[in-house]
Every structure is written in structure tokens, then in C-alpha cells.
Design a protein around this motif. Structure first.
Motif, PDB file in Angstrom:
ATOM      1  N   ILE A   1       0.816  -1.219   0.000  1.00 32.79           N
ATOM      2  CA  ILE A   1       0.000   0.000   0.000  1.00 32.79           C
ATOM      3  C   ILE A   1       0.851   1.271   0.000  1.00 32.79           C
ATOM      4  CG2 ILE A   1      -0.215   0.113   2.518  1.00 32.79           C
ATOM      5  CD1 ILE A   1      -3.179   0.992   1.984  1.00 32.79           C
ATOM      6  N   ASP A   2       2.073   1.196   0.507  1.00 31.97           N
ATOM      7  CA  ASP A   2       2.936   2.380   0.567  1.00 31.97           C
ATOM      8  C   ASP A   2       3.815   2.567  -0.672  1.00 31.97           C
ATOM      9  OD1 ASP A   2       2.102   3.350   3.086  1.00 31.97           O
ATOM     10  OD2 ASP A   2       3.337   1.843   4.090  1.00 31.97           O
ATOM     11  N   PHE A   3       3.671   1.704  -1.656  1.00 34.78           N
ATOM     12  CA  PHE A   3       4.463   1.847  -2.877  1.00 34.78           C
ATOM     13  C   PHE A   3       3.998   3.076  -3.649  1.00 34.78           C
ATOM     14  CE2 PHE A   3       4.949   0.986  -7.484  1.00 34.78           C
ATOM     15  CZ  PHE A   3       6.334   0.973  -7.539  1.00 34.78           C
ATOM     16  N   ILE A   4       4.952   3.952  -3.971  1.00 28.93           N
ATOM     17  CA  ILE A   4       4.607   5.120  -4.782  1.00 28.93           C
ATOM     18  C   ILE A   4       4.972   4.807  -6.231  1.00 28.93           C
ATOM     19  CG2 ILE A   4       4.778   6.800  -2.910  1.00 28.93           C
ATOM     20  CD1 ILE A   4       7.517   7.542  -3.869  1.00 28.93           C
ATOM     21  N   PRO A   5       4.222   5.353  -7.176  1.00 26.08           N
ATOM     22  CA  PRO A   5       4.457   4.999  -8.586  1.00 26.08           C
ATOM     23  C   PRO A   5       5.776   5.566  -9.111  1.00 26.08           C
ATOM     24  CG  PRO A   5       2.823   6.735  -8.421  1.00 26.08           C
ATOM     25  CD  PRO A   5       3.115   6.289  -7.013  1.00 26.08           C
ATOM     26  N   LEU A   6       6.253   4.973 -10.197  1.00 23.84           N
ATOM     27  CA  LEU A   6       7.460   5.465 -10.843  1.00 23.84           C
ATOM     28  C   LEU A   6       7.240   6.890 -11.340  1.00 23.84           C
ATOM     29  CD1 LEU A   6      10.324   5.025 -11.842  1.00 23.84           C
ATOM     30  CD2 LEU A   6       9.365   3.958 -13.909  1.00 23.84           C
ATOM     31  N   GLY A   7       6.084   7.185 -11.872  1.00 22.60           N
ATOM     32  CA  GLY A   7       5.792   8.539 -12.315  1.00 22.60           C
ATOM     33  C   GLY A   7       6.374   8.851 -13.683  1.00 22.60           C
TER      34      GLY A   7
END
Length: 184
Positions: free
Chosen positions: A111-117
Motif C-alpha cells: 500500500i505504501d508503494f509510490i508509482p514510478l511517475g
């Protein structure tokens, strides 16, 4: 940070500050993990600096008293159950083999994974500000294999054309976009 591409940009800017002539940015994804690695041949760091570099109050900057790029990257990786490492050889101790490798692995289903963007914009921004520094970028997933080597671009364009020219940066943006879009 809101996307990992900004972490990549921040760490690579550290490589520029460290007088690197070559920066390798590798992103390797599986179905479960994303691992990013930034390797440079800059001046490196002492063992003491490597041990303290994850402390937000450790910085070499003169304009502010905190350095958050590496601590944030470490925190973001560990929050997903992943890991972080930094290894460095100082040019004072290793005059012929110096530089730094910063790596972080993230679990993508956490749940805490942020996207590469917007990694394309980050790579273009880095190239624009890097001057004559060579940058080798690769991103591999089970579906895609994207790569860019600025040394190869310079060989084709010649010395008189800068990679920071707007037309060249737009071509780089399109080239990377086409590689990503080919596999969609």
C-alpha cells in the motif's frame, strides 16, 4: 516524494555534483518488485560519509542544513518491505576505481508503494542539466526493454550539437515515449 522518478532525478543530481563523467540509471521490474540503481564514477564518499548519508541532517550543501533525497529513498523502499543500499569508493582511497552505487528495491503490491511517475521527464531534465556527462538509462520489465545512451547520441549528432538543445530534448522525449508505447 510523490513519484520515484523524482528520487531518481535527485540521486542523479548528486552524481553530477560528485563530478561524475558517467551515470548509469537502471530500473528493473518484475511482477512483484521494482529495483532502481544509480551508479556513477564520481569522487565517491568516505566510509564515514556513507555511514551517515541516510541521516537527513547530513548534507554537503552549504545552502541548507538538511539533505532529504537519500533518507527519503531509503524510507520509501523500507516502507514497502523492500531494501536500500549505498556503496561508495572515494577517489582518495581508490584513484582508479571510485564512485557510488545507490540501490533501492520496492514491493509494488504494498500500500505504501509510490508509482514510478514521469520518468521520461526526469531523464530529459537530467540530460538537460548534465552538460557533457554521459547517461545510460535502462528500464526492463517482463513486457518492455527501454534504453538510452547519451554517448551514442553524441556520436551521431557530433560535438557541435548539444543534447540540451530543445529540439534534441524533444527527440529524446519522443524516442523514450515510443519505446514505452511500443509494448502497450
Amino acid at each position: 516524494m510523490k513519484e520515484l522518478s523524482l528520487n531518481v532525478l535527485d540521486i542523479a543530481e548528486n552524481s553530477i555534483t560528485a563530478r561524475s563523467t558517467l551515470i548509469n540509471i537502471d530500473i528493473l521490474e518484475s511482477d512483484e518488485t521494482l529495483t532502481l540503481s544509480i551508479r556513477d564514477n564520481g569522487c565517491g564518499m568516505s566510509k564515514e560519509m556513507v555511514e551517515s548519508v541516510t541521516d537527513p541532517f547530513c548534507t554537503t550543501r552549504k545552502t541548507r542544513k538538511v539533505g532529504l533525497g537519500i533518507p527519503f529513498l531509503k524510507m520509501e523502499a523500507e516502507m514497502t518491505g523492500g531494501n536500500f543500499s549505498i556503496e561508495s569508493k572515494s577517489e582518495k582511497e581508490y584513484p582508479d576505481d571510485h564512485g557510488t552505487v545507490t540501490s533501492a528495491t520496492f514491493y509494488k503490491n504494498h500500500i505504501d508503494f509510490i508509482p514510478l511517475g514521469d520518468i521520461i521527464s526526469s531523464i530529459c531534465t537530467l540530460i538537460h542539466g548534465a552538460g557533457r556527462i554521459d547517461i545510460v538509462y535502462t528500464h526492463k520489465t517482463p513486457e518492455i526493454d527501454v534504453s538510452l545512451d547519451t554517448k551514442e547520441l553524441r556520436e551521431v549528432l557530433g560535438e557541435e550539437i548539444s543534447l540540451s538543445e530543445p529540439e534534441v530534448l524533444e527527440w529524446i522525449r519522443q524516442y523514450l515515449s515510443e519505446q514505452y508505447n511500443t509494448h502497450k
